[in-house]
Design a protein around this motif. Sequence first.
Motif, mmCIF file in Angstrom:
data_model
loop_
_atom_site.group_PDB
_atom_site.id
_atom_site.type_symbol
_atom_site.label_atom_id
_atom_site.label_comp_id
_atom_site.label_asym_id
_atom_site.label_seq_id
_atom_site.Cartn_x
_atom_site.Cartn_y
_atom_site.Cartn_z
ATOM 1 N N MET A 368 0.861 -1.189 0.000
ATOM 2 C CA MET A 368 0.000 0.000 0.000
ATOM 3 C C MET A 368 0.897 1.238 0.000
ATOM 4 S SD MET A 368 -3.373 -0.854 0.541
ATOM 5 C CE MET A 368 -4.159 0.324 1.645
ATOM 6 N N PRO A 369 0.325 2.405 -0.272
ATOM 7 C CA PRO A 369 1.165 3.607 -0.188
ATOM 8 C C PRO A 369 1.602 3.872 1.252
ATOM 9 C CG PRO A 369 -0.903 4.043 -1.336
ATOM 10 C CD PRO A 369 -1.046 2.718 -0.692
ATOM 11 N N CYS A 370 2.712 4.547 1.373
ATOM 12 C CA CYS A 370 3.207 4.946 2.693
ATOM 13 C C CYS A 370 2.293 6.037 3.245
ATOM 14 C CB CYS A 370 4.620 5.495 2.567
ATOM 15 S SG CYS A 370 5.223 6.313 4.053
ATOM 16 N N ILE A 371 1.876 5.869 4.515
ATOM 17 C CA ILE A 371 1.038 6.904 5.120
ATOM 18 C C ILE A 371 1.832 7.710 6.149
ATOM 19 C CG2 ILE A 371 -1.184 5.796 4.684
ATOM 20 C CD1 ILE A 371 -1.072 4.833 7.647
ATOM 21 N N ARG A 372 3.142 7.558 6.115
ATOM 22 C CA ARG A 372 4.036 8.326 6.993
ATOM 23 C C ARG A 372 3.687 8.150 8.462
ATOM 24 N NH1 ARG A 372 6.269 13.300 5.216
ATOM 25 N NH2 ARG A 372 5.023 14.319 6.775
ATOM 26 N N CYS A 373 3.216 6.972 8.835
ATOM 27 C CA CYS A 373 2.788 6.769 10.215
ATOM 28 C C CYS A 373 3.971 6.773 11.163
ATOM 29 C CB CYS A 373 2.019 5.462 10.354
ATOM 30 S SG CYS A 373 3.033 4.005 10.028
ATOM 31 N N PHE A 387 10.986 5.932 6.386
ATOM 32 C CA PHE A 387 10.015 6.322 5.354
ATOM 33 C C PHE A 387 10.564 7.436 4.483
ATOM 34 C CE2 PHE A 387 8.588 10.224 7.400
ATOM 35 C CZ PHE A 387 8.900 9.985 8.716
ATOM 36 N N PRO A 420 2.710 -1.014 8.307
ATOM 37 C CA PRO A 420 1.306 -1.390 8.098
ATOM 38 C C PRO A 420 0.912 -1.370 6.626
ATOM 39 C CG PRO A 420 1.425 0.822 8.985
ATOM 40 C CD PRO A 420 2.830 0.280 8.969
ATOM 41 N N HIS A 422 2.863 -2.706 4.380
ATOM 42 C CA HIS A 422 3.554 -3.874 3.810
ATOM 43 C C HIS A 422 4.520 -3.491 2.712
ATOM 44 C CE1 HIS A 422 -0.684 -5.090 4.913
ATOM 45 N NE2 HIS A 422 0.049 -5.600 5.873
ATOM 46 N N SER B 12 -1.850 -3.375 9.490
ATOM 47 C CA SER B 12 -2.324 -2.929 8.186
ATOM 48 C C SER B 12 -2.891 -1.522 8.316
ATOM 49 C CB SER B 12 -3.401 -3.869 7.654
ATOM 50 O OG SER B 12 -4.539 -3.790 8.470
ATOM 51 N N VAL B 13 -2.935 -0.844 7.203
ATOM 52 C CA VAL B 13 -3.531 0.489 7.178
ATOM 53 C C VAL B 13 -4.981 0.388 7.663
ATOM 54 C CG1 VAL B 13 -4.214 2.395 5.692
ATOM 55 C CG2 VAL B 13 -2.033 1.248 5.310
ATOM 56 N N VAL B 16 -5.157 0.250 11.374
ATOM 57 C CA VAL B 16 -4.871 1.571 11.956
ATOM 58 C C VAL B 16 -6.125 2.446 11.870
ATOM 59 C CG1 VAL B 16 -3.537 3.688 11.648
ATOM 60 C CG2 VAL B 16 -2.400 1.474 11.466
ATOM 61 N N MET B 17 -6.719 2.498 10.681
ATOM 62 C CA MET B 17 -7.881 3.360 10.478
ATOM 63 C C MET B 17 -9.072 2.895 11.320
ATOM 64 S SD MET B 17 -6.870 5.684 8.398
ATOM 65 C CE MET B 17 -5.368 5.928 7.470
ATOM 66 N N PHE B 68 -8.335 -0.260 -1.730
ATOM 67 C CA PHE B 68 -8.321 1.121 -1.250
ATOM 68 C C PHE B 68 -9.645 1.548 -0.625
ATOM 69 C CE2 PHE B 68 -4.636 1.557 -4.180
ATOM 70 C CZ PHE B 68 -3.741 1.999 -3.238
ATOM 71 N N ASP B 71 -9.554 0.226 2.993
ATOM 72 C CA ASP B 71 -8.521 0.691 3.933
ATOM 73 C C ASP B 71 -9.090 1.647 4.981
ATOM 74 O OD1 ASP B 71 -8.646 3.276 2.905
ATOM 75 O OD2 ASP B 71 -6.935 3.025 1.587
ATOM 76 N N LEU B 112 -4.260 7.941 -1.201
ATOM 77 C CA LEU B 112 -3.789 7.644 0.156
ATOM 78 C C LEU B 112 -2.299 7.959 0.313
ATOM 79 C CD1 LEU B 112 -4.456 6.273 2.922
ATOM 80 C CD2 LEU B 112 -3.683 4.142 1.899
ATOM 81 N N GLY B 113 -2.007 8.724 1.345
ATOM 82 C CA GLY B 113 -0.606 8.984 1.656
ATOM 83 C C GLY B 113 0.028 10.120 0.884
ATOM 84 N N GLN B 114 -0.702 10.701 -0.061
ATOM 85 C CA GLN B 114 -0.076 11.694 -0.933
ATOM 86 C C GLN B 114 -0.558 13.122 -0.682
ATOM 87 O OE1 GLN B 114 2.199 10.506 -3.253
ATOM 88 N NE2 GLN B 114 1.842 8.487 -2.411
ATOM 89 N N PRO B 278 -1.161 11.291 10.138
ATOM 90 C CA PRO B 278 0.268 11.158 9.825
ATOM 91 C C PRO B 278 0.622 11.675 8.436
ATOM 92 C CG PRO B 278 -0.802 9.017 9.686
ATOM 93 C CD PRO B 278 -1.814 9.985 10.233
ATOM 94 N N VAL B 279 -0.307 11.562 7.502
ATOM 95 C CA VAL B 279 0.016 11.907 6.116
ATOM 96 C C VAL B 279 0.354 13.385 5.986
ATOM 97 C CG1 VAL B 279 -0.880 12.025 3.775
ATOM 98 C CG2 VAL B 279 -1.384 10.036 5.190
ATOM 99 N N GLY B 281 0.753 15.561 8.594
ATOM 100 C CA GLY B 281 1.382 16.158 9.769
ATOM 101 C C GLY B 281 2.875 15.934 9.799
ATOM 102 N N ALA B 282 3.519 16.549 10.790
ATOM 103 C CA ALA B 282 4.959 16.348 10.968
ATOM 104 C C ALA B 282 5.208 14.936 11.479
ATOM 105 C CB ALA B 282 5.508 17.382 11.941
ATOM 106 N N THR B 283 6.426 14.434 11.233
ATOM 107 C CA THR B 283 6.696 13.031 11.559
ATOM 108 C C THR B 283 7.796 12.831 12.587
ATOM 109 O OG1 THR B 283 8.198 12.950 9.695
ATOM 110 C CG2 THR B 283 5.967 12.167 9.321
ATOM 111 N N VAL B 323 4.910 21.611 7.120
ATOM 112 C CA VAL B 323 5.404 20.282 7.490
ATOM 113 C C VAL B 323 6.723 19.905 6.803
ATOM 114 C CG1 VAL B 323 4.911 17.827 7.161
ATOM 115 C CG2 VAL B 323 3.300 19.274 8.373
#
Lengths: 565, 340
Positions: A368-373, A387, A420, A422, B12-13, B16-17, B68, B71, B112-114, B278-279, B281-283, B323
Amino acid sequence: MLRKLFKFHGGVKPQTNKERSTTAPIAAVPLPDRLVIPLHQAVGGHPRPLVQPGDRVFKGQRIGGADGNLSSAVHASTSGLVRDVAPAVMPHTSGLTTLSVIIEPDGEDRWGELDKVNYRSTPPDELRDFLRDAGVVGLGGAVFPSYLKLKPGKEGKLKTLVINGAECEPFITCDDMLMRERAGDMLKGILAMRHMLQAEEVLIGIEDNKPQAVAAVQAAIAASGQSGIEAVAIPTRYPAGGAKQLIRVLTGIEVPHGRRSTDFGVQCFNVGTAFSIYEALELGRPLISRLVTVAGNVDAPRNYDVLIGTPMDHLVRLAGPRADTDRYIMGGPMMGVRLPAFDVPVVKATNCILVGSEAMFPAPAPEMPCIRCGECAKACPADLAPFELYWFSRSKNFGKAQEYHLFDCIECGCCSFVCPSHIPLVDYYRFSKSEIWAREREKEAADAARDRFEFKNHRQEREKLEKAEKLAAKAAATREKVAADGATAPAAGSDAAPAAKPAPDAAKRALIEAAMEKARQQKAQAAPRNTEQLSPDVQAEIADIEARREIVAKPAASPLPPQDA
Amino acid sequence: MINSPFVRKAASVQSVMLQVLLALVPGIAAYVWFFGAGILVQIAIASAAALAGEAAMLAIRGKPKAIFLTDLSAVVTAWLIALTFPPIAPWWLTVTGTLLAVVVVKQLYGGLGQNPFNPAMAAFCLMIVAYPALMSQWPAAGQLDFKTQLDLIFGGLRQVDAITGATPLDALRTALRAAANPDSQVHGLRAAQLMDGPAFGFLGGKGSEWIALGYLVGGLWLIQRKIITWHIPFAFCAALLVTAGLLWGVRPDAFASPVFHLASGGAMLGAFFILTDPVSGATTPRGKLLFAAGAAILTYVIRTFGAYPDGIAFATLLMNILVPIIDMKTQAPVFGHKKD
C-alpha cells in the motif's frame, strides 16, 4: 552485582521460535557423498586454490590460500579425493557460481598433521597469520576474517572485549546450544582473544530468553577462576545481536557507521568465533565445521555440527522436512537469504537453514502507499527515518538518501517488519545502495579513463616537443655548416662571386626550412609554446643557437640587395 | 517473496484506520446523548459520499478498488467532516464537503498517503468560506428533537436562525467584545459572568464539553495502542493552555480561560484526531511538538481575534504547509552521531 545496561532505539519483538530446536543436544552428521567447498567464503580477497583434481587431501588440509591483506584460508573438511576445482552454485539468492573444491570423502576422516600454538608465548603477528591460515572468520554471519579484528586499537590495548551470544534472530539456536554444551572451550578461545587484544574486561552478552546458556557460561567462568569476565543477560529485543547494538547495550558506546569500534576501545566477536579460535590455537584444527540450526518447516528442528561443504539437503533430511517445503533460507527470517537450490553447500556463514513453505512464510499483503505513520522510524535501531529513505529511494534521489544516512542502515528488517502498508522497505534501501555503488564504480572508471586520456595527451605533447628539439638542433647544425662554408668561401679566392653563389642558396634553404618547421610546430601546438617550460640546459642551448643564428644571418644577408628603408 | 524479512507483524492500514474510528466512538456517543441522533445521519451521509467519491476516483485513476475502499481512510475523513460540520447542516453541504475532501484534496493529489493537506480540514475551510451562514448554525444541547434534525438535514427550508445560535466559542467571543464596548448592556461583565448563560456548561459549551471528554478518552486510548504518539496532543494542549493562560492571566475579564479553550470547539478532536493525521502532519518527534504547538497558537489567535467560530481547521492547514520544512529541520541524529 547488576550491571547497568543501556538501550538502543527501536527494535522489534518477533516470535522467537527457538524452543523446539533446543530440546535435543547437538548432533553429528553422517559424511555426505561429496563436499563442495567454495574457496571464497569470507569477506575479502578470493583465496587461491592449492589443490588440483586428483589430489588426495587430509582433513584440515589447506585447499585455498589467503590472498592479500584481507582474506582467509579454506580447508578440506574431511579426507578424500579432490574430484574437481570448478565453479559451483553458492548459497546466495543470486544463484551465481563461485570457484569451489569438490571433494569425495574416503570415509576415513583422517586429520593431517596439526600444528598447535601457544598463544601466550607467540608474537601477536604470528598468531594473526596462524589464524588467517586456519581460516577463522566471524561466525555470527558477517564472516569477516577474525585475525584482522584481533588487533588492539592505537593505544595498544582495549577497554572492553564484547562477546556476542545474543542470537536475536528468530529460529536460530546454534549459539545458544554452543554456550550450553561447549562453554568451557569457548571460554578458552575468549581468553586467547583477551590476551591478543590486551582487553581490560570481557562482557558476554546473551539475550535473557536463553537462561540455560547464561547459567552455563557463568558456571564456566566460575570454574576457570578468571576475573574480569562477565556473562550478562540482556533484554530480548531484535536486533540486540547486531554488533553495534550489543556494544551499545553493554557499554553505552555508539560506534558510528564507518568507524572502527577499536577506536572507542571496544571489539566484538561471536561466541562461535571464540570456539573456533580455541580449536585453532589449542587443538590446531582449522575452521572446517560449524554449528548449524535446522529449523522451520521440519519435524525435528535441531542443531548439528556440520562439515563445511556439506550439501544442505543432506543435512535437512536428518531433521525431517515436511512435504510442502519449497524453500531454504540461510539465516533467520529477519535477515536471511533465500537460496536458489536445495543442494547448495553449508559454508562458514551458515548459522541456520530455515526450511520454509508458502504456509509458513506467506507472501505479505499487497503493498500500500506509505502513510508516513512513522512506525518504521520507531522501530529503526539505527535511529533513521526509514520512510524518508523510502521516498528518496523511490524517486532515485540518491544524494538525499545519503544525506539521510542511507549507509547507516544495517538492513535488519525492523522497518519492513512493522510497516502497516507492507512496503518492502529494506529492498528499497538495497536497491539504492547498489545503485550508488554502481554509480561510484562508473565514476571511478570514468576518472581512470580521463587520467589515461590526459596522460596520453601529455605523452604525445612531450614526444612532439622532443621531435621539434631534434629538428631544431639539426637545422642549427646545418646552419652552422653553412656558416662555416660561407666564412671560408670568400677567403678561398678572388673570384669570390661565382664561388660564393651556392653558399647563400644553401643558407637560404636552411632558413626557409627552419621557418617552415617553426610554422608547422606553431600550427601543431598553439599553446604552450615549445620554448616555454624548458630546462635551463635546453634554454641555454637555444640561446646559444640564437647567438649563432645572428652570426650566420650577417654573412648570409650581405650578398642580398639592401632592403629599402 | 525473495528478500528478507520473511516474517511481518500483523499490521495494516485498515487496522490503523479502524482503531481511529473506534477511538471516535466515545465522543460520538456523547454527541448523540446531548445533541440527538442527527449526527449519526450526518456520519452516514458523509461516509457514503466519501466511499462513492473514492470509488469513482479510483476507477478513473485505474487503481484497485477493493483494497483502497476497505482501507477505511476515506471513512475516517468522512467521520471527521461529519463531526466538525454543524449537525444540522443540509445533506448537500455535507456531501459537497466530503467530495471536495476525498476527490480534490486526497485523490487528485495522488490518493492515500499523498495529500499535503488534511482532507477533512481543507473541506471545512472551503465550506466555511463558501457557506459561512450554514456552517455557523449550531443548535444548543437538547434543543432539537430527531425529527426536526432530519427536517433540517433533508428539508429545503431553513428557518433556523431563531432556534440555533453560534458555538459557545463564538458566543463568548461576541459577548466579550460586547462587554468591552461601553455602550453595550453587558458592559463590564467578566468572562466568568458571561459564561453563566444557558449555552455554557462547567468548562466549555454545555454538552459539547462532554463530547470533548469523549475525544480525550478515545485519544488516550490511541496513544495507549501506539497508533499515535503523545507528542502532538501534548504539545497542542500545552501550547493552547500557555497561550490562553498568558492573556487570561493579564486580563481575565477580556479573555476566556485556558481551560475553556481546551474544552471548547474542536480542541480535543484536533489534538488527538486531526493534527495527528500522519500523512499531512509532521513526523519527527521534535517536529511533532513544533507542528502542534504552532497549530495551537494559530488556533488561539484565530479564535480570539478572527472572525470564524473556530480556528482548528485554518491552523491545521497553515501548519500542513510548514510540514516539509519542519520535518527537514528536525531530523533526529542517527545512531553514533548523537551528542549525549
